[in-house]
Every structure is written in structure tokens, then in C-alpha cells.
Design a protein around this motif. Sequence first.
Motif, PDB file in Angstrom:
ATOM      1  N   PHE A   1       0.836  -1.334   0.026  1.00 14.05           N
ATOM      2  CA  PHE A   1      -0.018   0.112  -0.150  1.00 14.05           C
ATOM      3  C   PHE A   1       0.759   1.195   0.242  1.00 14.05           C
ATOM      4  N   ASN A   2       0.307   2.456  -0.360  1.00 10.44           N
ATOM      5  CA  ASN A   2       1.001   3.717  -0.403  1.00 10.44           C
ATOM      6  C   ASN A   2       0.536   4.126   0.780  1.00 10.44           C
ATOM      7  N   ASP A   3       1.433   5.078   1.594  1.00 14.31           N
ATOM      8  CA  ASP A   3       1.184   5.477   2.794  1.00 14.31           C
ATOM      9  C   ASP A   3       1.873   6.625   3.237  1.00 14.31           C
ATOM     10  N   SER A   4       1.617   7.258   4.233  1.00 13.02           N
ATOM     11  CA  SER A   4       2.368   8.542   4.755  1.00 13.02           C
ATOM     12  C   SER A   4       2.325   8.839   6.192  1.00 13.02           C
ATOM     13  N   TYR A   5       3.343   8.157   6.773  1.00 12.47           N
ATOM     14  CA  TYR A   5       3.870   8.486   8.172  1.00 12.47           C
ATOM     15  C   TYR A   5       5.213   8.043   8.288  1.00 12.47           C
ATOM     16  N   ILE A   6       5.579   8.273   9.469  1.00 12.11           N
ATOM     17  CA  ILE A   6       7.139   8.390   9.794  1.00 12.11           C
ATOM     18  C   ILE A   6       7.427   7.150  10.474  1.00 12.11           C
ATOM     19  N   SER A   7       8.384   6.443   9.830  1.00 15.68           N
ATOM     20  CA  SER A   7       8.898   5.092  10.577  1.00 15.68           C
ATOM     21  C   SER A   7      10.273   5.008  10.321  1.00 15.68           C
ATOM     22  N   ILE A   8      10.861   3.797  11.110  1.00 16.09           N
ATOM     23  CA  ILE A   8      12.229   3.737  10.967  1.00 16.09           C
ATOM     24  C   ILE A   8      12.250   2.408  10.331  1.00 16.09           C
ATOM     25  N   GLU A   9      13.242   2.053   9.223  1.00 13.57           N
ATOM     26  CA  GLU A   9      13.284   0.924   8.646  1.00 13.57           C
ATOM     27  C   GLU A   9      14.378   0.527   8.695  1.00 13.57           C
ATOM     28  N   TYR A  10      14.816  -0.948   8.289  1.00 13.52           N
ATOM     29  CA  TYR A  10      16.232  -1.214   7.928  1.00 13.52           C
ATOM     30  C   TYR A  10      16.335  -1.547   6.394  1.00 13.52           C
ATOM     31  N   SER A  11      17.528  -0.829   6.033  1.00 12.58           N
ATOM     32  CA  SER A  11      17.830  -0.597   4.597  1.00 12.58           C
ATOM     33  C   SER A  11      18.105  -2.094   3.986  1.00 12.58           C
ATOM     34  N   ASP A  12      18.582  -3.183   4.900  1.00 11.65           N
ATOM     35  CA  ASP A  12      18.872  -4.454   4.243  1.00 11.65           C
ATOM     36  C   ASP A  12      17.282  -4.997   3.706  1.00 11.65           C
ATOM     37  N   ALA A  13      16.363  -4.784   4.174  1.00 13.27           N
ATOM     38  CA  ALA A  13      14.939  -5.115   3.537  1.00 13.27           C
ATOM     39  C   ALA A  13      14.433  -4.524   2.139  1.00 13.27           C
ATOM     40  N   TYR A  14      15.264  -3.836   1.750  1.00 13.07           N
ATOM     41  CA  TYR A  14      14.864  -2.920   0.657  1.00 13.07           C
ATOM     42  C   TYR A  14      15.852  -3.106  -0.612  1.00 13.07           C
ATOM     43  N   LYS A  15      15.371  -3.804  -1.774  1.00 11.81           N
ATOM     44  CA  LYS A  15      16.175  -3.994  -2.903  1.00 11.81           C
ATOM     45  C   LYS A  15      17.012  -2.642  -3.258  1.00 11.81           C
ATOM     46  N   GLY A  16      18.040  -2.500  -3.480  1.00 14.77           N
ATOM     47  CA  GLY A  16      18.704  -1.426  -4.184  1.00 14.77           C
ATOM     48  C   GLY A  16      19.369  -0.504  -3.177  1.00 14.77           C
ATOM     49  N   PHE A  17      19.090  -0.641  -2.036  1.00 10.35           N
ATOM     50  CA  PHE A  17      19.408   0.130  -0.665  1.00 10.35           C
ATOM     51  C   PHE A  17      20.946  -0.390  -0.216  1.00 10.35           C
ATOM     52  N   ALA A  18      21.635   0.405   0.262  1.00 11.50           N
ATOM     53  CA  ALA A  18      23.036   0.086   0.717  1.00 11.50           C
ATOM     54  C   ALA A  18      22.599  -0.570   2.048  1.00 11.50           C
ATOM     55  N   LYS A  19      23.525  -1.437   2.449  1.00 10.06           N
ATOM     56  CA  LYS A  19      23.210  -2.466   3.677  1.00 10.06           C
ATOM     57  C   LYS A  19      23.475  -1.822   5.019  1.00 10.06           C
ATOM     58  N   GLY A  20      22.854  -2.020   6.049  1.00  5.98           N
ATOM     59  CA  GLY A  20      23.172  -1.505   7.373  1.00  5.98           C
ATOM     60  C   GLY A  20      22.833  -0.267   7.986  1.00  5.98           C
ATOM     61  N   TYR A  21      21.844   0.357   7.360  1.00  5.10           N
ATOM     62  CA  TYR A  21      21.667   1.448   7.725  1.00  5.10           C
ATOM     63  C   TYR A  21      20.012   1.603   8.194  1.00  5.10           C
TER      64      TYR A  21
END
Length: 164
Positions: A102-122
Amino acid sequence: MKLKRTLRLMWLSACILLLNTFGVLAQDNYNTEVPKDIIILCSTNNYNRALKVAKQAASHLHKKLDLRHLKPHKEFGLTMSESDCAEFGYPCYFARGDGNAFNDSYISIEYSDAYKGFAKGYYIVVAAITNVKSASLKKQLLAINKVYPDAYAKRTYIWFGCMH
């Protein structure tokens, strides 16, 4: 009378065939990754810094802060609680949007390793997930950049489908 009945049966058969075809096409778009743009306010390898930025951003941008009950985990980045991970094994973490995309609009903290194409460890402070190059993306990013000029959108793929 027979002709009317035959025509009705043909019409009904055509409708059923059409509905089945749409059902198959809909399933082709399920259990797959879909492209999304994610608006990122900050990325850091320090969870406490990410938390500080997230809290400030929620206040400054008048957006809900939803940490999704995630906690930092030394080896895994972020995790849900042990009880929430019971079905999957502890630690466990699902990226924001996984499953429903879903599209959404709120603030969260996520871990970059879970997203394709993102640098790891952030730890990344996310303000929204939108459709790729959408009007919503442009509008939200424009408003966010007034407060966070370094905020940007990054393309990734989010799982749309069963999470078991």
C-alpha cells in the motif's frame, strides 16, 4: 423460447469465462514485487539518531509516528518482539509495506537491508511510500523538502502477496 434460453446460457458462459480470465490476470499481479518510491528523510547506522530524527519529523511535518513495535537488534538490524515473531522465528522483520504494498504517509524507522537496491546496514527514516513518479510523490516530496531539504525519493520493490 429455446433460442432465448440458449442465448442466456451463452451470455452466462461468456460472463463466467470473462470473470475467470480477470481472476487469473489479477493473480499474475499477486505474490510478486511491485515498484514503489520511498521518501527518505535520513539514513544512519545509529538507531538513536534515527529515532531522534523520526520524532522531530513527526512533529515538524505533522505526520503520525509509527515505529511498528520494532526494536533495534544487534545482528538483525530491526526486529518485532519474540511473541510477534513466533510464527516466523525470532528475530524477524518485515519491511514497511511488505505483503500489501500500500501507499502510505507516516514516519517510521526501517532497516535498509530489507529493500532492494539500498545500501546495507542503515536505519532509514521513511516519510512515505508512493507509486513510482506519481503526483502524490511529487506533492509530498515538495512539502517535505521545505522542512527537510535533503529528503529524497528512492525506488525499490516491495512484496505484494502472501507473507507465509
